[in-house]
Design a protein around this motif. Structure first.
Motif, short mmCIF file in Angstrom:
data_model
loop_
_atom_site.label_atom_id
_atom_site.label_comp_id
_atom_site.label_asym_id
_atom_site.label_seq_id
_atom_site.Cartn_x
_atom_site.Cartn_y
_atom_site.Cartn_z
N HIS A 141 2.64 -4.66 3.09
CA HIS A 141 3.83 -3.86 3.30
C HIS A 141 3.49 -2.41 2.97
O HIS A 141 2.67 -2.14 2.09
N LEU A 142 4.09 -1.49 3.66
CA LEU A 142 3.80 -0.06 3.48
C LEU A 142 5.00 0.65 2.87
O LEU A 142 6.14 0.38 3.24
N ILE B 85 -2.76 2.18 6.82
CA ILE B 85 -3.14 1.12 7.75
C ILE B 85 -4.65 1.10 7.94
O ILE B 85 -5.29 0.04 7.91
N TYR B 86 -5.22 2.28 8.13
CA TYR B 86 -6.67 2.36 8.35
C TYR B 86 -7.43 1.81 7.14
O TYR B 86 -8.41 1.06 7.29
N THR C 197 -6.61 -9.45 12.15
CA THR C 197 -5.53 -8.60 11.64
C THR C 197 -4.55 -8.27 12.74
O THR C 197 -4.95 -7.88 13.85
N VAL C 198 -3.26 -8.43 12.44
CA VAL C 198 -2.19 -8.02 13.36
C VAL C 198 -1.38 -6.91 12.70
O VAL C 198 -1.01 -7.01 11.53
N ILE C 199 -1.15 -5.84 13.46
CA ILE C 199 -0.35 -4.71 12.99
C ILE C 199 0.91 -4.64 13.85
O ILE C 199 0.82 -4.51 15.07
N LEU C 200 2.07 -4.73 13.22
CA LEU C 200 3.33 -4.70 13.96
C LEU C 200 4.08 -3.40 13.70
O LEU C 200 4.33 -3.03 12.55
N TYR D 21 0.87 -1.18 0.00
CA TYR D 21 0.00 0.00 0.00
C TYR D 21 0.91 1.22 0.00
O TYR D 21 1.75 1.39 0.88
N PHE D 22 0.73 2.09 -1.01
CA PHE D 22 1.62 3.23 -1.20
C PHE D 22 1.00 4.52 -0.67
O PHE D 22 -0.23 4.70 -0.69
N SER D 23 1.86 5.40 -0.21
CA SER D 23 1.40 6.72 0.23
C SER D 23 2.40 7.78 -0.18
O SER D 23 3.55 7.47 -0.54
#
Length: 880
Positions: A552-553, A370-371, A387-390, A210-212
């Motif tokens: 991946h961000l 992330i949202y 969902t797990v966010i690390l 996911y791109f920002s």
């Protein structure tokens, strides 16, 4: 071994890929090294225990943490101990037993406890206890000071070293990678992810990005940073004081008297010449002769940021004392570089990778990414979402944030992620936070937690700005149970989204129900990234149809067409694991290419469309299984290959760029096209002369014009072609020479006697070379040697120098490296030369540690300056 078998025996049935590995492991252990790469879920620890049992000698197992050390012990007792009272093991390194489980820290502490002769005392201690097998678990964890202890142990005669890892540290520096492989040996066997999926030990999964874009303040910071570097570089090129100081240095004025210095610092010497050439100076002819060139025989590279780094790193840091006479010139440069952030921790870095990476990787724009992923996952999976966010940091300073204006959440971390999601969706009651020091839950979940902890009362505190959420103050007596209880709530669905730190949840923690993992972590190597990723791809006994989605961000640098440092780190992360292609052709490979992302990033790149397509594809769970199954059926073996890139993304037959090794072909193409256009034009313009002066005189004029117009380019084309040849054909010939050497009767460590070379070239010019009918160990050896040969010349012991009569007339030579493993002694190097001359060309072998050899080596390095800071090839892993 007999004693081991009497006490220890595997109680269950081996998986097919485990049995296949064990059937052939004896052949790998002959050189007293065994290096195995096994992904999470493959039973790496179980395999390690079986290996040490089969070796059958007193063993020391070293693990990176106490938790992993204890896992070794529990696996031994649960899976192997024939008698329940088996006790011939130890957790205390100072009191070894038949099998001793310890940590790298403990070994280092033991070494430090000895006196000045610590090295010998360590060897005496290990040998006195009869330890003959050393098992290194996840050796990529090693810190610098720990290496020496292990190198000392390797001196013990007859010691067998077994190395087990999920991910070799390929993203480390060249020195660290070489050190790792010199300790662990080449990779003997790699258990493929596809084997685990086929066997049902890992679930079908897919990676997404996911791109920002950076926030406006970040963009201003980046643009300002780039402008400052550009201004500094322009000032450097205009710095007459520095230029005049350099042209008066002894190594520049009297190069013949400074040969030893030049040969010891070839990159710096090259950077000085390239810098002065860029400043408009006619380079000292003596210096070019030292390099083996004449004035008309060298094309100077541009003075890039990399060359700026090489020049200033030497002047300002590495050899500052040697240039103390230039202090008045160097000090202002140092101050300016420190001011703009280019000189940090004694390292000059114009690319700004660390500065900009910290800025982009921690971008608050990733909070929105992330949202959107959480929102899409919940909408798609509903109650089944897990969902797990690390993240790397907790960021407790944001606990008092409240409201919906998320601009104040300007850092990435556990608490900012928690607050951001609730600011966007305040009624979300199935969110949880679990770290070593912070537990946050919704009040609706509190009764469930109390029941799991078997406690009636818990101290809680309301979380500001998060309606319905509570701090859970866990008593010390229950700290060991809190993670287990929260994990159970997550598995039961009382919590659907769990946010935690990489340190707490990334390694050792397990929850098979995870179906979506968001990696908001940016600290650490891709080794730890792969371990975190392993949490989401484990099978779930309660959900046999589980699929895993790993997000991946990436925050893109708008000033860099390659996407910037955050994107570069992401690409490195993808080199650590294999996966199935996302769309179009179905195949399994490592690297980010399988996601089919844009080759360049600019203002015309539609990130919103890319992200929307990623979210939509992530919902197509059935496609994961189809693509994996289809790809697995297409192949039968994991192949290590070397990929050599083309000049660009256009089909190589159409491009005219002077890149790589096809340069001569493109120049000659220009000559042919030019002549074909010139002839008609010449005849039309000179038709009157043909009629008036006669054909013969006009023919002489035509030849003269042709020679003047196209002679230089024709000469250049011929020279480039003979200098480099055709890349594809030449590399295949080199590969044949390497294989011929490995198959030679005098090369005992290569056992794949039926191995053959296979080469493939695609329409864009990129091609790959690999071995068929070869073991993974032998394939890895082959690829490593081939990569070293075609890489830019560095500092080899031996060079292969080709020079035939025609090339001498053009003042052309070819230089290739004799690989380090081959060049250990002249006998081996001569065997390699024999196969080289039989398959490639008639080259002479040159020892570079002599005066003459150093001179030729410097010329060889200078001839390859064009490639010094370019990636000319890369190893890949593909299922074929």
């Amino acid at each position: 071994m007999q004693k081991f078998r009497e006490l220890l025996n595997f109680k269950y049935t081996w998986r097919s890929y485990q049995q296949e590995f064990l059937d052939g492991f004896q052949s790998h252990i002959k050189d007293e090294h065994l290096h195995v790469v096994a992904p999470p879920g493959s039973g790496k620890t179980i395999l390690g225990l079986e290996i040490l049992i089969r070796i059958g000698k007193p063993t020391l197992v070293l693990a990176p943490t106490l938790t992993i050390r204890n896992q070794w012990r529990s696996r031994l007792l649960d899976f192997f101990a024939v008698h329940k009272d088996f006790n011939e093991y130890s957790l205390d390194l100072k009191k070894p037993s038949l099998i001793t489980f310890s940590t790298y820290q403990s070994l280092f502490a033991l070494t430090k406890s000895f006196d000045e002769n610590a090295k010998q005392q360590l060897l005496d201690f290990i040998t006195s206890h009869g330890i003959k097998t050393l098992v290194l678990d996840e050796a990529h964890h090693l810190k610098n000071e720990w290496w020496q202890c292990l190198y000392h142990l390797k001196q013990i005669e007859g010691l067998t070293v077994v190395s087990l890892t999920a991910t070799p540290p390929y993203d480390s520096s060249t020195t660290e990678i070489n050190r790792y492989f010199s300790l662990c040996g080449p990779i003997d066997e790699e258990i493929a992810v596809q084997d685990l999926i086929k066997n049902g030990d890992l679930c079908p999964h897919q990676d997404f990005v996911y791109f920002s874009k950076p926030e406006e303040a970040q963009i201003k910071y980046i643009v300002n940073y780039r402008e400052q570097i550009l201004n500094f570089t322009n000032q450097l090129l205009a710095n007459k004081e520095l230029q005049e100081a350099l042209i008066t240095q002894d190594f520049y004025v009297h190069p013949k008297e400074s040969l030893e210095y030049i040969y010891q610092n070839p990159t710096f010497f090259s950077s000085v010449i390239i810098y002065l050439n860029a400043c408009g100076y006619a380079v000292n002819e003596q210096n070019l002769k030292i390099l083996g060139f004449s004035k008309n025989d060298v094309n100077f590279p541009s003075f890039t940021y990399e060359w700026s780094e090489a020049l200033l790193q030497h002047l300002l840091v590495d050899q500052r004392e040697a240039f103390c006479a230039l202090e008045a010139i160097l000090l202002p440069l140092e101050k300016e570089l420190k001011r703009i952030g280019v000189l940090e921790n004694k390292r000059v870095n114009f690319i700004g990778d660390e500065v900009l990476y910290r800025n982009l990787s921690n971008s608050p724009s990733k909070l929105e990414s992330i949202y959107q992923i959480v929102k899409s996952t919940n909408a798609n999976l509903g109650d089944a979402a897990r969902t797990v966010i690390l993240a790397d940091f907790i960021r407790k300073e944001f606990l008092d944030f409240e409201g919906s204006d998320t601009k104040a959440l300007n850092k990435l971390g556990v608490v900012p992620i928690f607050k951001y999601i609730l600011a966007k969706q305040s009624d979300y009651a199935q969110l949880g936070v679990l770290t070593g020091s912070l537990v946050l839950l919704h009040e609706a979940v509190l009764p469930n937690l109390k029941a799991l902890l078997a406690i009636e009362k818990l101290q809680v505190q309301v979380v500001e700005g998060a309606e319905g959420y509570l701090f859970i103050q866990v008593p010390d007596t229950l700290k060991h149970k809190i993670a287990e209880s929260i994990t159970q709530l997550f598995q039961d669905g009382a919590i659907k989204t769990l946010i935690g730190t990489k340190a707490f949840l990334g390694e050792g923690w397990d929850a098979p129900c995870i179906n979506t993992l968001i990696l908001a972590s940016y600290v650490g190597s891709f080794v730890s990234s792969n371990q975190m990723r392993g949490r989401a791809i484990r099978v779930n006994a309660n959900n046999p149809d589980k699929t895993g989605t790993i997000w991946h961000l990436a925050c893109l640098d708008p000033t860099a067409t390659n996407g910037g440092k955050d994107m570069e780190k992401l690409q490195q992360r993808f080199e650590a694991f294999t996966g199935v292609s996302l769309r179009d052709e179905i195949y399994i490979s490592n690297g980010i290419d399988r996601l089919v992302l844009p080759l360049k990033w600019d203002e015309n790149t539609h990130l919103a469309a890319i992200n929307a397509e990623m979210l939509e594809t992530a919902q197509q769970k059935s496609d994961f299984l189809y693509r994996w199954n289809h790809a697995i059926e297409k192949g039968s073996i994991l192949v290590r290959e070397l990929k050599i890139p083309s000049a660009g993304d256009q089909p190589f037959a159409k491009t005219k760029k002077l890149h790589a090794l096809n340069a001569g072909k493109y120049v000659m193409l220009e000559v042919v096209l030019g002549v074909s256009m010139f002839v008609p034009e010449f005849l039309i313009k000179n038709m009157g002369a043909v009629l008036g002066k006669g054909i013969l005189q006009v023919f002489y004029i035509f030849c003269a014009a042709l020679l003047l117009g196209f002679g230089p380019k024709t000469f250049k084309a011929i020279k480039l072609y003979f200098l480099f040849g055709n890349q594809y054909k030449k590399t295949k010939k080199i590969a044949k020479a390497v294989l011929g050497y490995l198959l030679d009767d005098k090369t005992p460590y290569f056992e794949s006697k039926k191995a053959t070379i296979h080469a493939e070239q695609n329409l864009k010019g990129t091609f790959s070379i690999y071995l068929k009918d070869a073991s993974q160990h032998d394939s890895n050896v082959f690829i490593s040697l081939l990569e070293e040969i075609i890489a830019p010349v560095d500092n080899p012991r031996y060079l292969l120098v080709n020079s035939n009569w025609f090339k001498r007339k053009l003042n052309i030579r070819n230089y290739y490296v004799v690989p380090k493993e081959v060049a250990k002694n002249k006998t081996e190097a001569l065997i390699f030369q024999k196969h080289w001359n039989a398959n490639v060309d008639g080259s002479k072998i040159l020892f570079t540690r002599t005066f003459k050899g150093r001179k030729v080596l410097l010329k060889a390095r200078f001839a390859h300056l064009k490639y010094q800071f370019e990636e000319v090839s890369k190893k890949t892993i593909t299922w074929k």
